[in-house]
Design an enzyme around this catalytic site. Structure first.
Site, short mmCIF file in Angstrom:
data_model
loop_
_atom_site.label_atom_id
_atom_site.label_comp_id
_atom_site.label_asym_id
_atom_site.label_seq_id
_atom_site.Cartn_x
_atom_site.Cartn_y
_atom_site.Cartn_z
N ASP A 54 1.27 -7.74 2.03
CA ASP A 54 1.36 -6.28 1.91
C ASP A 54 2.82 -5.85 1.77
OD1 ASP A 54 0.91 -3.59 1.89
OD2 ASP A 54 -0.39 -3.57 3.65
N SER A 93 4.04 2.17 8.39
CA SER A 93 3.78 1.21 7.33
C SER A 93 5.06 0.95 6.55
CB SER A 93 2.70 1.74 6.38
OG SER A 93 1.46 1.79 7.01
N HIS A 146 0.82 -1.21 0.00
CA HIS A 146 0.00 0.00 0.00
C HIS A 146 0.86 1.26 0.00
CE1 HIS A 146 0.23 -0.30 4.55
NE2 HIS A 146 0.24 1.01 4.45
#
Length: 715
Positions: free
Chosen positions: A222, A650, A86
Site C-alpha cells: 500500500d 494513512s 490508497h
C-alpha cells in the site's frame, strides 16, 4: 524555543500526567514536558528540538498532509514523497486510461520528464502553531447562544488568520480543541505542483481488497510515490515545465535493518477524527441508529457500482476510486458497531458520566455543571431516529453523482440563467470545466441504478419524516423507483455534457427550476438540512453542555483522556513493534510481521482481490529478495505496532528511535475498531508496510532502481 514551549504548556497544567506510553495523539511541542522521558525509556534517541523546531530543520519538515486527507513524507533531497497507494488512488485513476492503465499495471517514471501531473493535487507543510485560547475565549460569554458564540469566534479567527498569513504566503487555520475549551492556530505552506513518480500495480497496491481491509495478517504493497515541484527559488508555484524539484528542509533516511518485537516505533501524521470525549448517548446512538444505516446505505451503493465495474476496465476506472472510499468506511462502521457493542463502551462511558454528575451537583459546582448530563441525554433521545434517517440520506448523496446535484452544478446553472450576458461569458468556462470533471466520473446507466436503489432503501428504512417528494413517489410506485428514475433522467438536462453545453447557449431559468433531477435533489437537500425550532434549541443546549462536560471532566480529573481529539492537525504517537496472539493464517515465526511467502499462499489466479503478477510468484520461488531480505532469509511485507492512529494517518511514516523510516502506516485491525472512541491497549494495532518490501517492489520487482538511488539508505 524554551519560552514558546512553556507558554503553551500553561494551558494544560490542570491535567494529570500519568498516561500509557502507547496511547495518545500529541502535539509535537508538548513532547518535552509530557512524553519525552517515556519515549527515551522506550528507545527514542532524538531531542525534542530534533522532532519539532521553528528555527531549525526537524522531523516536522519532512511530514506533509497529502491532498487534505492523508499523510506523506519526504524521502529524498529532491522532493520525493512517499504515501499510501490508497491515498494516491484518485490521482493514479485520473492519470489512467483503458490503453494506459497505470492503476491496473503500475507505473514508474524513467526520468523527471515522465512524471505525471494530475489536475489537482497538493501537499501541506506545517510551519508552526501557537495558542490563541485566551484571545478567542475573551470575545465570548456564557449568556451567548451557540450561534452568537460561533459568530464572535469566527470574526476573531478571521483576524488571527489575516495577521499570520504574511500577505497570502501561508495558509492559517485556527482550530478548536477539547470541544471549544481551547484554541490554537496553525500556519501551513501549500505546494500544488505535485506529480506522480510511481505506483505498483493494483494487484500489489490493493492486494486483499475489501476482504483483507482492516484485517491481519496483511500482505499489501500500500504505497505510491510523488514529487513536489517548486519555482527556481523553492517557493510554491502553479504547474510549469520550468518548475524544479523541491529541496526540502529535511528528508527521512531509510533504514534497512528491519524490526523486532518491542522495538520503539514513532508515527507522525495528520489523524482525521477521533471521538474519545464523546458522551455515552452519542456512542449508543451510533451503534443502534446511525452506523447500521451507514453500513446498509454504503452496501446498497457499492452493489450497484460493482455491477458495472466488472463489465470493463473503462467502467472499473470510472468507479474504482469512489467504490474504494465507500467500501473502506462500510467495513469500518460495521467494525465499530461490533467492537463498541462487544466492549460495552457506552456502558463504561455512562458510568463515568454518572460519577461526573455526582460531582457536578455538589453545591460548589451545581450552578455551572448541574444540568449538563441531563441536557446531553435529552438531545440524544430526541435525535436517535433522525440520525438513522440522516445516515441513509448521507449515503445516497455519497454514492449517487446526482443526489446532491442541486447544490453543485445545478446551483451554477441556476445562477448562470439569472446572470446578464457579460457575467454568463465569465461563468461559462468554469461551468464547463465542472461538467467535464463530473461526467468523466460517471456512467448514466449505473447512476440510474444507484439512485433508484438508494431512494428505495431510504423510503423503506429511514423512518422519521421522509423528504416530501420521495414520500409521494413511494406511494405511487409501491417502493420501486426504477421507472420514475429512468423517466427523470430522460427529461433532465443534467445527464450529459452536451446538454449542459446546449443550456449555456440557450439558458432558461424555468428550465433549471423545473428540471426533475434538480427538483428531486433540492427536495432531498432541503429536507436533510431542515431543523425545527425545538431541534435548533436542543442542538444549542447540547453544544454548550458538551463543552461544559469536557471542561468539567478535566477540572474534576474524572476524565482519563489527556489529549484533544484528532482533527486533521499534526500529531505524534509512539509505541512499540508488538505482536498479536499466534494466528495459524500467518506463516511468520512471531505474529508481528508477514512475508512474501504468506502473500503467495493467498494467491488466487484471476481473482479481483488475490491475483498476483507472475513475476512475484517467480521471484518468491527463487527467493530473489536481494538486499531487502530479512536476516531470517524471508522478505517481510508488513508489520504491527501498537501506535494510536486513525483515518488521516494513512501514509504516515513509521520511524525508529533515530528518526529513520522503517515503514508506512496504512491500516488498523478490526478487533480494535472502537479505537476512534476508546483506546484498547491490549488489542489496538497499526498495520504498516515494511520499508524493505516497498523498496523491493520498486527496485527488484519494478526495475526502478534510480528511484531508490535518490534516497539516503541506512543499512
Amino acid at each position: 524555543m524554551r519560552k514558546f514551549i512553556v507558554s503553551l504548556i500553561a494551558a494544560i497544567t490542570l491535567v494529570p500526567f500519568s498516561v500509557k506510553a502507547d496511547e495518545g495523539m500529541w502535539f509535537l511541542m508538548f513532547i518535552e514536558r509530557l512524553n519525552h522521558r517515556d519515549m527515551q525509556k522506550m528507545g527514542l534517541q532524538l531531542t525534542p528540538q530534533e522532532i519539532y523546531s521553528i528555527n531549525n530543520h526537524s522531523l516536522k519538515d519532512a511530514i506533509v498532509q497529502f491532498n487534505g486527507g492523508c499523510t506523506a513524507e519526504l524521502i529524498s533531497k529532491d522532493g520525493l514523497v512517499l504515501t499510501n497507494h490508497h491515498c494516491g488512488y484518485d490521482a493514479i485513476a485520473e492519470l489512467s486510461t483503458a490503453e494506459k492503465n497505470h492503476l491496473k499495471n503500475g507505473y514508474w517514471a524513467a526520468n523527471r520528464k515522465e512524471e505525471l501531473k494530475p489536475s489537482s493535487l497538493f501537499v501541506r507543510f506545517f510551519v508552526r502553531m501557537d495558542d490563541c485560547s485566551k484571545r478567542i475565549l475573551s470575545v465570548v460569554n456564557p449568556s451567548m447562544s451557540e450561534a452568537d458564540r460561533e459568530k464572535a469566534i469566527n470574526a476573531e479567527i478571521a483576524k488571527i488568520e489575516k495577521e499570520n498569513n504574511e500577505g497570502g504566503k501561508y495558509t492559517v487555520s485556527v482550530r478548536s480543541f477539547f470541544q471549544g475549551n481551547e484554541y490554537y492556530y496553525f500556519v501551513y505552506q501549500d505546494y500544488k505542483d505535485v506529480r506522480l513518480v510511481g505506483t505498483p500495480p493494483e494487484s500489489l497496491g490493493k492486494f486483499g481488497g475489501d476482504t483483507d481491509n482492516w484485517e491481519w495478517p496483511r500482505h499489501t504493497a500500500d504505497f505510491s510515490m510523488f514529487r513536489i515541484y517548486a519555482d527556481a527559488n523553492g517557493n510554491p508555484a502553479d504547474y510549469s515545465p520550468n518548475n524544479v524539484p523541491l529541496k526540502p528542509k529535511h528528508h527521512l533516511p531509510v533504514n534497512l535493518g528491519g524490526v523486532k518485537e518491542n522495538d520503539f516505533a514513532m508515527i507522525l501524521g495528520y489523524p482525521g477524527r477521533t471521538n474519545r470525549w464523546m458522551p455515552a448517548g452519542g456512542i449508543e446512538q451510533n451503534v443502534k441508529f446511525a452506523y447500521p444505516a451507514w453500513v446498509e446505505g454504503s452496501k446498497t451503493g457499492m452493489d450497484q457500482m460493482k455491477k458495472y465495474m466488472v463489465q470493463s476496465d473503462a467502467l472499473n476506472l470510472i468507479y474504482a476510486s469512489k467504490f474504494a472510499g465507500v467500501a473502506n468506511y462500510w467495513k469500518n462502521r460495521q467494525g465499530m458497531i461490533d467492537a463498541l457493542t462487544k466492549f460495552g463502551t457506552a456502558k463504561s462511558k455512562a458510568a463515568q458520566e454518572a460519577k461526573f454528575n455526582t460531582w457536578a451537583n455538589k453545591p460548589a459546582n451545581k450552578a455551572k455543571y448541574g444540568n449538563v448530563v441531563a441536557t446531553i441525554n435529552k438531545y440524544y433521545a430526541m435525535t436517535n431516529e433522525k440520525s438513522r434517517h440522516d445516515n441513509y440520506l448521507t449515503q445516497l448523496f455519497r454514492t449517487s453523482a446526482f443526489g446532491a446535484v442541486g447544490r453543485g452544478l445545478g446551483k451554477q446553472l441556476e445562477n448562470y440563467a439569472k446572470a446578464d450576458a457579460a457575467k454568463r461569458a465569465e461563468m461559462a468556462p468554469a461551468i464547463m470545466e465542472m461538467a467535464e470533471e463530473m461526467y468523466k466520473e460517471l456512467h448514466i446507466p449505473a447512476e440510474k441504478d444507484i439512485l433508484a436503489a438508494q431512494l428505495s432503501l431510504y423510503a423503506k428504512k429511514a423512518g422519521y419524516t421522509l423528504a416530501p417528494m420521495v414520500e409521494k413517489m413511494a406511494k405511487e410506485n409501491n417502493g420501486d423507483f426504477t421507472k420514475q428514475v429512468n423517466a427523470i433522467f430522460d427529461l433532465s438536462i443534467f445527464t450529459s455534457k452536451d446538454k449542459i453545453k446546449a443550456f449555456l447557449d440557450y439558458p432558461s431559468e424555468a428550465m433549471v427550476a423545473n428540471d426533475p433531477l434538480f427538483v428531486l435533489s433540492n427536495d432531498l437537500l432541503s429536507h436533510f438540512s431542515k431543523r425545527s425550532d425545538e431541534l435548533a434549541k436542543a442542538q444549542n443546549d447540547f453544544s454548550a453542555s458538551f463543552r461544559l462536560l469536557v471542561e468539567g471532566l478535566r477540572e474534576s480529573k474524572i476524565g482519563t483522556t489527556l489529549y484533544p481529539d484528532a482533527n486533521s492537525t499534526l500529531r505524534l504517537t509512539y509505541g512499540k513493534v508488538r505482536s498479536l496472539p499466534a494466528d495459524k493464517r500467518n506463516d511468520a515465526t512471531i505474529n508481528n510481521y508477514t512475508t512474501l511467502a504468506g502473500q503467495v499462499k493467498k494467491y488466487k489466479k484471476g481473482d479481483l482481490e488475490f491475483d498476483l503478477p507472475a513475476k512475484v510468484l517467480e521471484m518468491n520461488a527463487k527467493k530473489d529478495f536481494g538486499r531487502y531480505a530479512d536476516k531470517d532469509g524471508s522478505l517481510h511485507v508488513c508489520f504491527l505496532t501498537d501506535n494510536d492512529i486513525t483515518g488521516g494517518n494513512s501514509g504516515s511514516p513509521v520511524l525508529n528511535g533515530k528518526g529513520e523510516l522503517i515503514g508506512l502506516a496504512f491500516d488498523g485491525n478490526i478487533e480494535a475498531m472502537a479505537g476512534d472512541v476508546i483506546f484498547d491497549k491490549k488489542l489496538q494495532r497499526t498495520i504498516n508496510v515494511d520499508i524493505r518490501y516497498v523498496l523491493w517492489v520498486i527496485e527488484n520487482f519494478s526495475g526502478a532502481k534510480h528511484i531508490v538511488d535518490e534516497m539516503t539508505i541506512v543499512k
